[in-house]
Design a protein around this motif. Structure first.
Motif, PDB file in Angstrom:
ATOM      1  N   VAL A  97     -10.057   0.863  -6.889  1.00 36.01           N
ATOM      2  CA  VAL A  97      -9.304  -0.128  -7.649  1.00 36.01           C
ATOM      3  C   VAL A  97     -10.221  -1.007  -8.492  1.00 36.01           C
ATOM      4  O   VAL A  97      -9.764  -1.659  -9.435  1.00 36.01           O
ATOM      5  CB  VAL A  97      -8.468  -1.005  -6.684  1.00 36.01           C
ATOM      6  N   THR A 153      -6.038  -8.534  -6.086  1.00 37.64           N
ATOM      7  CA  THR A 153      -7.201  -7.654  -5.988  1.00 37.64           C
ATOM      8  C   THR A 153      -7.380  -7.158  -4.561  1.00 37.64           C
ATOM      9  O   THR A 153      -7.647  -5.968  -4.321  1.00 37.64           O
ATOM     10  CB  THR A 153      -8.470  -8.389  -6.448  1.00 37.64           C
ATOM     11  N   ALA A 208       2.458   1.601  -3.511  1.00 34.66           N
ATOM     12  CA  ALA A 208       1.491   2.008  -4.530  1.00 34.66           C
ATOM     13  C   ALA A 208       1.082   3.464  -4.352  1.00 34.66           C
ATOM     14  O   ALA A 208       1.031   4.239  -5.324  1.00 34.66           O
ATOM     15  CB  ALA A 208       0.265   1.099  -4.475  1.00 34.66           C
ATOM     16  N   SER A 219       0.826  -1.199   0.000  1.00 34.28           N
ATOM     17  CA  SER A 219       0.000   0.000   0.000  1.00 34.28           C
ATOM     18  C   SER A 219       0.865   1.256   0.000  1.00 34.28           C
ATOM     19  O   SER A 219       0.593   2.220  -0.734  1.00 34.28           O
ATOM     20  CB  SER A 219      -0.932  -0.003   1.220  1.00 34.28           C
ATOM     21  N   GLY A 222      -4.750  -4.622  -3.805  1.00 37.21           N
ATOM     22  CA  GLY A 222      -5.075  -3.357  -4.450  1.00 37.21           C
ATOM     23  C   GLY A 222      -6.159  -2.599  -3.710  1.00 37.21           C
ATOM     24  O   GLY A 222      -6.118  -1.370  -3.605  1.00 37.21           O
ATOM     25  N   PHE A 267      -0.582  -0.251 -10.824  1.00 39.93           N
ATOM     26  CA  PHE A 267      -1.294  -1.446 -10.361  1.00 39.93           C
ATOM     27  C   PHE A 267      -2.036  -2.109 -11.519  1.00 39.93           C
ATOM     28  O   PHE A 267      -2.050  -3.342 -11.636  1.00 39.93           O
ATOM     29  CB  PHE A 267      -2.280  -1.087  -9.251  1.00 39.93           C
TER      30      PHE A 267
END
Length: 237
Positions: free
Chosen positions: A90, A79, A50, A47, A82, A61
């Motif tokens: 996302v 998933t 990103a 996290s 994300g 991503f």
């Protein structure tokens, strides 16, 4: 009760119990992995990475998810990760990246790697029969296969490329088939994103979500398998 009916009902009952036993074992394994491995630290690190990319985080991503789809990497953990990083934002990225990756894999299997994919399918008779039945059964049966939790979604992309399935039906079934699982995974990841520390409400909500997911997967598995087996029987008749 008629002995024949009783004996016919027992395998189905044992099969259902076996499925739930496997699901319970998988849940216990997931809990064990969560406590034995630094999963939470990995999620937080992902996290941070990103979000550290700023406005390009979602783009990076999406590219990662696109490549994972082509490489037949399971999309569920990615998933959830994300969703921990970006929340519900996302979801459209996952759907777009997965759809593009699925279409490219389908195209590659149909026009570039057809013989190689056929050879791999030939080694798995049950999978071959299912794919062939779906290929002759129209978009509705194809959508059921895409919804199926017991046939790897990304592996289907290549396998369906060597059938007679049309591209429009393939793309429609792909989007419909991935939508329920994507919603569940993003929901679970969003719970993790909102949670702080070891709040009891977080673990209760997450536990209920996992239990509900297992229940839905079991019900879906039984219904989809029955439909696919009916389709295979019809194709072989």
């Amino acid at each position: 009760m008629d002995p024949a009916r009783r004996s016919a009902g027992q395998p189905a009952r044992f099969s259902s119990l076996g499925t739930w036993a496997v699901a319970a074992l998988a849940a216990a394994l997931a809990v064990g992995v969560w406590f034995l491995l630094p999963i939470e630290e990995w999620l937080r690190a992902f996290s941070a990475w990103a979000n550290g990319l700023g406005p390009y985080g979602l783009l990076a991503f999406g590219l990662l998810f696109f490549v994972a789809t082509l490489l037949v990497v399971p999309g569920t953990p990615l998933t959830i990760a994300g969703a921990v990083a970006f929340g519900w934002a996302v979801m459209p990225v996952v759907l777009l990246a997965a759809t593009l990756g699925s279409w490219l894999a389908f195209f590659a299997a149909r026009y570039l790697f057809r013989d190689r994919v056929r050879a791999l399918i030939e080694r798995r008779p049950a999978f071959k029969a299912t794919v062939e039945a779906v290929g002759d059964g129209g978009w509705r049966l194809l959508t059921l296969m895409r919804l199926s939790p017991f046939v790897p979604f990304n592996a289907q992309n290549y396998a369906l490329g060597v059938t007679e399935v049309g591209t429009p039906a393939y793309l429609i079934s792909t989007v419909i088939g991935m939508l329920p699982g994507t919603v569940v995974c993003v929901y679970l990841g969003a719970i993790g994103r909102r949670a702080g520390g070891d709040e009891p409400t977080h673990w209760i909500t997450l536990g209920l979500g996992l239990v509900a997911t297992v229940a839905v997967v079991e019900l879906t598995r039984r219904r989809v398998r029955a439909k696919l087996e009916a389709g295979r029987a019809g194709a072989g008749a």
